[in-house]
Write a protein that holds these residues in place. Structure first.
Motif, short mmCIF file in Angstrom:
data_model
loop_
_atom_site.label_atom_id
_atom_site.label_comp_id
_atom_site.label_asym_id
_atom_site.label_seq_id
_atom_site.Cartn_x
_atom_site.Cartn_y
_atom_site.Cartn_z
N LYS A 3 0.83 -1.20 0.00
CA LYS A 3 0.00 0.00 0.00
C LYS A 3 0.86 1.25 0.00
CE LYS A 3 -3.54 2.40 2.71
NZ LYS A 3 -4.37 2.36 3.93
N ASN A 4 1.93 1.21 0.78
CA ASN A 4 2.83 2.36 0.85
C ASN A 4 3.48 2.65 -0.49
OD1 ASN A 4 2.24 2.57 3.51
ND2 ASN A 4 4.18 1.72 4.25
N TYR A 8 3.29 5.92 -2.78
CA TYR A 8 4.54 6.53 -3.25
C TYR A 8 4.48 6.74 -4.76
CZ TYR A 8 9.65 6.84 -3.93
OH TYR A 8 10.91 7.22 -4.26
N VAL A 202 8.45 6.76 6.55
CA VAL A 202 7.74 8.01 6.27
C VAL A 202 6.71 7.82 5.15
CG1 VAL A 202 8.00 10.40 5.50
CG2 VAL A 202 9.66 9.40 7.09
N GLY A 204 3.86 6.61 2.99
CA GLY A 204 2.62 5.95 3.37
C GLY A 204 1.88 6.65 4.49
N ASN A 205 2.51 7.65 5.11
CA ASN A 205 1.87 8.40 6.18
C ASN A 205 1.77 9.87 5.77
OD1 ASN A 205 1.04 9.72 8.51
ND2 ASN A 205 2.29 8.47 9.87
N PRO A 206 0.62 10.32 5.29
CA PRO A 206 0.48 11.71 4.81
C PRO A 206 0.79 12.75 5.88
CG PRO A 206 -1.39 10.36 4.13
CD PRO A 206 -0.61 9.54 5.10
N ASP A 207 0.59 12.40 7.14
CA ASP A 207 0.85 13.36 8.22
C ASP A 207 2.33 13.69 8.36
OD1 ASP A 207 -1.84 13.42 8.84
OD2 ASP A 207 -1.69 11.88 10.39
N LEU A 208 3.19 12.89 7.75
CA LEU A 208 4.63 13.11 7.85
C LEU A 208 5.19 13.87 6.65
CD1 LEU A 208 5.74 9.64 9.28
CD2 LEU A 208 5.38 11.79 10.53
N GLU A 219 8.85 16.26 11.69
CA GLU A 219 8.64 14.97 12.36
C GLU A 219 9.08 13.82 11.47
OE1 GLU A 219 5.04 12.28 14.37
OE2 GLU A 219 4.60 14.26 13.53
N GLY A 220 8.81 13.94 10.18
CA GLY A 220 9.26 12.91 9.25
C GLY A 220 10.77 12.80 9.20
#
Length: 238
Positions: A3-4, A8, A202, A204-208, A219-220
């Motif tokens: 998924k990541n 990407y 990092v 796969g995580n939109p918040d990063l 944070e990322g």
């Protein structure tokens, strides 16, 4: 993980479209001149600090190294330096990241960067190739440029650590297979250290990611440094 990689791939595909519709070469040159001016203004301070530190590391890469969109102390180089100092290392990490650099551009400027330092670095962390992916450049050319840079560093007697990139699925299996082998193959051939995927932890995580969806937040970067720093510290001890 799959998924990541699809996320990407989508992100890179969007950026490829932006590049295709982006600024004219003249505008790009203007931006690059502004970047170089800003970097030159900071060069004296960096050189002085590098001369004083026991260990000098050069972080040689693109916008992921340069700290694009972040405060001066939040980028990869300063955060890595802070982490290594916290581990008891008297180290200076010189930021030689330039946004937009391809492997060809990195190869062209490498000698200039090294010759501009107050002394030879103890380690160069080399992380280029992301912009080659975004522009769809031939993996064979990327590999040739990366190999020439490793050879330059080897000739100077400078230790090398590669931080790799991975091609997204949307570029096709053949392209991905040819690109993804570049970093491990070079690490094996020249017996240099390898951190396989710079964006691990990092992607796969939109918040990063910053609002552009492409560059890590502070944070990322902390997550990336948390994974890279122990390997760097181990290299320095060896």
């Amino acid at each position: 993980m799959l998924k990541n990689f699809f996320l990407y791939g989508f992100t890179l595909a969007v950026l490829q479209l932006l590049i295709a519709c982006g600024a004219a070469p003249e505008a790009e040159q203007s931006v690059l001149k502004d970047v170089e001016t800003d970097r030159a203004a900071d060069a004296g301070d960096q050189a002085a600090a590098a001369a004083e530190a026991e260990i000098l590391i050069v972080a040689f890469g693109d916008s992921l190294y340069a700290g694009y969109g972040l405060d001066q102390k939040e980028g990869f180089a300063p955060e890595l330096q802070a982490a290594l100092k916290a581990a008891g290392k008297d180290v200076r990490v010189h930021n030689a990241g330039v946004s937009g650099d391809t492997t060809a551009a990195g190869l062209r400027r490498m000698d200039f960067v090294l010759d501009s330092l107050p002394r030879q670095p103890d380690l160069v962390i080399l992380g280029l190739g992301g912009n080659d992916l975004l522009r769809g450049l031939k993996p064979a050319d990327t590999r040739a440029n990366m190999e020439k840079m490793v050879q330059k560093l080897e000739k100077r007697g400078i230790a090398v650590m590669l931080t790799g990139m991975l091609a997204p699925p949307n570029l096709g299996a053949d392209f991905s297979d040819e690109f993804n082998i570049i970093y491990p193959a070079l690490a094996k051939k020249y017996d240099v250290a390898l951190y396989p995927f710079f964006m691990a932890g990092v992607v796969g995580n939109p918040d990063l990611f910053l609002p552009d969806g492409l560059h890590p937040t502070a944070e990322g970067i902390d997550i990336i440094v948390g994974k890279v720093a122990p390997q760097v510290a181990e290299l320095l001890e060896g």
